[in-house]
Design a protein around this motif. Structure first.
Motif, mmCIF file in Angstrom:
data_model
loop_
_atom_site.group_PDB
_atom_site.id
_atom_site.type_symbol
_atom_site.label_atom_id
_atom_site.label_comp_id
_atom_site.label_asym_id
_atom_site.label_seq_id
_atom_site.Cartn_x
_atom_site.Cartn_y
_atom_site.Cartn_z
ATOM 1 N N GLY A 1 1.018 -1.181 0.106
ATOM 2 C CA GLY A 1 0.188 -0.107 0.012
ATOM 3 C C GLY A 1 0.813 1.278 0.139
ATOM 4 O O GLY A 1 2.158 1.109 -0.060
ATOM 5 N N SER A 2 0.250 2.451 0.068
ATOM 6 C CA SER A 2 0.814 3.745 0.030
ATOM 7 C C SER A 2 0.316 4.659 1.369
ATOM 8 O O SER A 2 -1.005 4.458 1.605
ATOM 9 C CB SER A 2 0.403 4.377 -1.277
ATOM 10 N N ARG B 1 1.127 8.947 2.476
ATOM 11 C CA ARG B 1 1.898 10.208 2.275
ATOM 12 C C ARG B 1 1.950 10.884 3.494
ATOM 13 O O ARG B 1 0.734 10.985 4.123
ATOM 14 C CB ARG B 1 1.042 10.940 1.412
ATOM 15 N N ARG C 1 10.801 3.698 -4.386
ATOM 16 C CA ARG C 1 9.319 3.601 -3.513
ATOM 17 C C ARG C 1 8.978 4.890 -3.335
ATOM 18 O O ARG C 1 8.012 5.023 -3.103
ATOM 19 C CB ARG C 1 9.479 2.486 -2.840
ATOM 20 N N PHE C 2 9.797 5.607 -2.639
ATOM 21 C CA PHE C 2 9.550 6.774 -1.783
ATOM 22 C C PHE C 2 10.011 8.103 -2.649
ATOM 23 O O PHE C 2 10.805 7.997 -3.161
ATOM 24 C CB PHE C 2 10.297 6.769 -0.507
ATOM 25 N N GLN D 1 6.016 10.830 -0.044
ATOM 26 C CA GLN D 1 5.144 9.791 -0.707
ATOM 27 C C GLN D 1 5.658 8.203 -0.652
ATOM 28 O O GLN D 1 6.900 8.170 -1.009
ATOM 29 C CB GLN D 1 4.833 10.147 -2.060
ATOM 30 N N MET D 2 4.940 7.679 0.035
ATOM 31 C CA MET D 2 5.660 6.080 0.128
ATOM 32 C C MET D 2 4.728 5.154 -0.624
ATOM 33 O O MET D 2 3.573 4.976 -0.269
ATOM 34 C CB MET D 2 5.443 5.855 1.857
ATOM 35 N N ASN D 3 5.151 4.548 -1.548
ATOM 36 C CA ASN D 3 4.423 3.457 -2.279
ATOM 37 C C ASN D 3 5.194 2.050 -1.820
ATOM 38 O O ASN D 3 6.413 2.127 -1.352
ATOM 39 C CB ASN D 3 4.472 3.860 -3.628
ATOM 40 N N SER D 4 4.508 1.092 -2.324
ATOM 41 C CA SER D 4 4.991 -0.323 -2.225
ATOM 42 C C SER D 4 5.655 -0.542 -0.872
ATOM 43 O O SER D 4 6.642 -1.201 -0.876
ATOM 44 C CB SER D 4 5.955 -0.500 -3.431
ATOM 45 N N LEU D 5 4.712 -0.035 0.287
ATOM 46 C CA LEU D 5 5.269 -0.288 1.495
ATOM 47 C C LEU D 5 5.462 -1.761 2.056
ATOM 48 O O LEU D 5 4.847 -2.604 1.402
ATOM 49 C CB LEU D 5 4.246 0.413 2.408
#
Length: 116
Positions: free
Chosen positions: A16-17, A19, A66-67, A81-85
């Motif tokens: 998940g993501s 912010r 990813r970030f 923004q943090m993706n693919s946590l």
């Protein structure tokens, strides 16, 4: 003096993501960089990402790709923004800033928890 207020942490599933936001107030004219550190239980605080006034950015190897760190200078706000946590991203995330005076300032921290 610079005051920092973070927001946006929470619980998210792996993949998940989230912010994070950090708003600066006070002597913001003296800021030359803003960034994010994190500290997981039993571990040292580590740099996640930093953005300088000239726009240069630096990321930890573990979050590269990813970030994304960004900054709205008009609002004196920095975002992460943090993706693919991943579960290993679980930590308390701290906003920080450095100023022309040299002293760093820290926010109160916001918890990010990634469940597997």
């Amino acid at each position: 003096q610079v005051q920092l207020v973070e927001s946006g942490g929470g619980l998210v599933q792996a993949g998940g993501s989230l912010r994070l936001s950090c708003a600066a107030s006070g002597s913001t004219f003296s800021i030359n960089a803003m960034g994010w550190y994190r500290q997981a239980p039993g571990k040292q605080r580590e740099l996640v990402a930093i953005i300088y006034n000239i726009g240069f950015t630096k990321y930890a190897d573990s979050v590269q790709g990813r970030f994304t760190i960004s900054r709205d200078n008009a609002k004196n706000t920095v975002y992460l923004q943090m993706n693919s946590l991943k579960p290993e991203d679980t930590a308390v995330y701290y906003c920080t800033t450095t100023t022309t005076a040299g002293d760093p300032y820290w926010g109160q921290g916001t918890q990010v928890t990634v469940s597997s």
